[in-house]
Scaffold this motif. Structure first.
Motif, PDB file in Angstrom:
ATOM      1  N   GLU A  82       0.834  -1.204   0.000  1.00 59.51           N
ATOM      2  CA  GLU A  82       0.000   0.000   0.000  1.00 59.51           C
ATOM      3  C   GLU A  82       0.870   1.255   0.000  1.00 59.51           C
ATOM      4  O   GLU A  82       0.575   2.226  -0.703  1.00 59.51           O
ATOM      5  CB  GLU A  82      -0.914  -0.007   1.225  1.00 59.51           C
ATOM      6  CG  GLU A  82      -1.881   1.147   1.279  1.00 59.51           C
ATOM      7  CD  GLU A  82      -2.783   1.072   2.494  1.00 59.51           C
ATOM      8  OE1 GLU A  82      -3.258   2.139   2.921  1.00 59.51           O
ATOM      9  OE2 GLU A  82      -3.017  -0.038   3.015  1.00 59.51           O
ATOM     10  N   ALA A  83       1.953   1.222   0.771  1.00 55.46           N
ATOM     11  CA  ALA A  83       2.861   2.375   0.817  1.00 55.46           C
ATOM     12  C   ALA A  83       3.515   2.602  -0.545  1.00 55.46           C
ATOM     13  O   ALA A  83       3.647   3.751  -0.998  1.00 55.46           O
ATOM     14  CB  ALA A  83       3.932   2.162   1.889  1.00 55.46           C
ATOM     15  N   ILE A  90       1.448   9.321  -5.650  1.00 55.85           N
ATOM     16  CA  ILE A  90       1.868  10.695  -5.358  1.00 55.85           C
ATOM     17  C   ILE A  90       2.866  11.182  -6.399  1.00 55.85           C
ATOM     18  O   ILE A  90       2.783  12.319  -6.877  1.00 55.85           O
ATOM     19  CB  ILE A  90       2.454  10.780  -3.927  1.00 55.85           C
ATOM     20  CG1 ILE A  90       1.330  10.595  -2.901  1.00 55.85           C
ATOM     21  CG2 ILE A  90       3.174  12.097  -3.701  1.00 55.85           C
ATOM     22  CD1 ILE A  90       1.821  10.451  -1.474  1.00 55.85           C
ATOM     23  N   ILE A  91       3.811  10.305  -6.769  1.00 53.58           N
ATOM     24  CA  ILE A  91       4.810  10.686  -7.774  1.00 53.58           C
ATOM     25  C   ILE A  91       4.131  10.976  -9.104  1.00 53.58           C
ATOM     26  O   ILE A  91       4.434  11.979  -9.766  1.00 53.58           O
ATOM     27  CB  ILE A  91       5.886   9.586  -7.909  1.00 53.58           C
ATOM     28  CG1 ILE A  91       6.776   9.581  -6.669  1.00 53.58           C
ATOM     29  CG2 ILE A  91       6.732   9.794  -9.160  1.00 53.58           C
ATOM     30  CD1 ILE A  91       7.751   8.427  -6.603  1.00 53.58           C
ATOM     31  N   ASN A  92       3.195  10.102  -9.512  1.00 54.97           N
ATOM     32  CA  ASN A  92       2.500  10.306 -10.784  1.00 54.97           C
ATOM     33  C   ASN A  92       1.674  11.591 -10.754  1.00 54.97           C
ATOM     34  O   ASN A  92       1.642  12.332 -11.739  1.00 54.97           O
ATOM     35  CB  ASN A  92       1.617   9.101 -11.119  1.00 54.97           C
ATOM     36  CG  ASN A  92       2.438   7.889 -11.497  1.00 54.97           C
ATOM     37  OD1 ASN A  92       3.564   8.015 -11.961  1.00 54.97           O
ATOM     38  ND2 ASN A  92       1.886   6.707 -11.310  1.00 54.97           N
ATOM     39  N   ALA A  94       2.300  14.229  -8.947  1.00 61.79           N
ATOM     40  CA  ALA A  94       3.245  15.346  -8.990  1.00 61.79           C
ATOM     41  C   ALA A  94       3.757  15.558 -10.416  1.00 61.79           C
ATOM     42  O   ALA A  94       3.891  16.707 -10.870  1.00 61.79           O
ATOM     43  CB  ALA A  94       4.412  15.095  -8.036  1.00 61.79           C
ATOM     44  N   LYS A  95       4.024  14.461 -11.131  1.00 58.42           N
ATOM     45  CA  LYS A  95       4.479  14.573 -12.516  1.00 58.42           C
ATOM     46  C   LYS A  95       3.398  15.220 -13.380  1.00 58.42           C
ATOM     47  O   LYS A  95       3.694  16.102 -14.191  1.00 58.42           O
ATOM     48  CB  LYS A  95       4.837  13.201 -13.081  1.00 58.42           C
ATOM     49  CG  LYS A  95       6.149  12.656 -12.580  1.00 58.42           C
ATOM     50  CD  LYS A  95       6.429  11.296 -13.194  1.00 58.42           C
ATOM     51  CE  LYS A  95       7.726  10.699 -12.683  1.00 58.42           C
ATOM     52  NZ  LYS A  95       7.978   9.369 -13.248  1.00 58.42           N
ATOM     53  N   GLU A  96       2.165  14.769 -13.209  1.00 58.99           N
ATOM     54  CA  GLU A  96       1.060  15.336 -13.987  1.00 58.99           C
ATOM     55  C   GLU A  96       0.889  16.819 -13.667  1.00 58.99           C
ATOM     56  O   GLU A  96       0.685  17.636 -14.566  1.00 58.99           O
ATOM     57  CB  GLU A  96      -0.242  14.576 -13.705  1.00 58.99           C
ATOM     58  CG  GLU A  96      -0.271  13.164 -14.273  1.00 58.99           C
ATOM     59  CD  GLU A  96      -0.164  13.140 -15.792  1.00 58.99           C
ATOM     60  OE1 GLU A  96      -0.748  14.011 -16.446  1.00 58.99           O
ATOM     61  OE2 GLU A  96       0.545  12.260 -16.309  1.00 58.99           O
ATOM     62  N   GLN A  97       0.962  17.157 -12.398  1.00 56.52           N
ATOM     63  CA  GLN A  97       0.818  18.557 -12.005  1.00 56.52           C
ATOM     64  C   GLN A  97       1.962  19.390 -12.593  1.00 56.52           C
ATOM     65  O   GLN A  97       1.744  20.503 -13.064  1.00 56.52           O
ATOM     66  CB  GLN A  97       0.799  18.677 -10.486  1.00 56.52           C
ATOM     67  CG  GLN A  97       0.502  20.075  -9.992  1.00 56.52           C
ATOM     68  CD  GLN A  97       0.414  20.142  -8.474  1.00 56.52           C
ATOM     69  OE1 GLN A  97       0.732  19.191  -7.793  1.00 56.52           O
ATOM     70  NE2 GLN A  97      -0.012  21.279  -7.969  1.00 56.52           N
ATOM     71  N   ALA A  98       3.180  18.835 -12.570  1.00 53.99           N
ATOM     72  CA  ALA A  98       4.329  19.553 -13.133  1.00 53.99           C
ATOM     73  C   ALA A  98       4.153  19.748 -14.632  1.00 53.99           C
ATOM     74  O   ALA A  98       4.452  20.822 -15.172  1.00 53.99           O
ATOM     75  CB  ALA A  98       5.620  18.794 -12.833  1.00 53.99           C
TER      76      ALA A  98
END
Length: 164
Positions: A82-83, A90-92, A94-98
């Motif tokens: 789960e972690a 979260i990484i994906n 953040a990438k999409e937001q970037a």
């Protein structure tokens, strides 16, 4: 040879003494000895039964501990999974937001470039128009009679015009 073959009297007295001691022991000591032997036997049997019971309980506790350990391992694996999934999510995100932010910044920059380009073109057109009007004014103010005079006047105007 008297030592090797006992006398009949000695034998009888030894037998009588034995029987007396035997009867006294039977009357007074035999029951307590048997009772203590039976108690000891029961204590040993109880201890063996108790040991077997403890052994069974220990085996059961060991099985329960192994089951708890297996369950804890499964829970740990599930938590780690789960972690990892949360981390990847979260990484994906953040990438999409970037990417979205970068696209927005690029679009804003292109709009700003286009606006500055249009402003520069408008300014150049205005300057060219002003220059044309100035040159036309000066040409019309002066009377020009010959081609040589016209050419000399145009050259002097070009030299006098300052470009910004």
């Amino acid at each position: 040879m008297g030592l090797v073959t006992p006398d009949l009297g000695y034998f009888v007295w030894a037998l009588v003494a034995f029987l007396v001691v035997f009867l006294i022991l039977k009357k007074f000591a035999w029951k307590p000895i048997l009772k203590s032997l039976n108690e000891r036997e029961q204590n040993i049997a109880g201890a063996i039964a108790s040991a077997e019971k403890v052994k069974a309980e220990m085996a059961q506790l060991q099985n329960e501990n192994e089951a708890l350990l297996a369950k804890a391992r499964e829970e740990r694996a599930a938590l780690l999974k789960e972690a990892r999934e949360t981390k990847d999510k979260i990484i994906n995100e953040a990438k999409e937001q970037a990417k979205t932010e970068a696209s927005k910044i690029i679009a804003d920059a292109q709009q700003a470039i286009n606006a500055q380009k249009m402003a520069a073109l408008t300014e150049v057109k205005n300057e060219v128009g002003k220059l044309v009007v100035e040159v036309s004014e000066k040409i019309l103010k002066q009377e020009l009679s010959g081609a040589n005079k016209q050419e000399a006047h145009i050259n002097s105007l070009v030299d006098s015009v300052k470009l910004n």
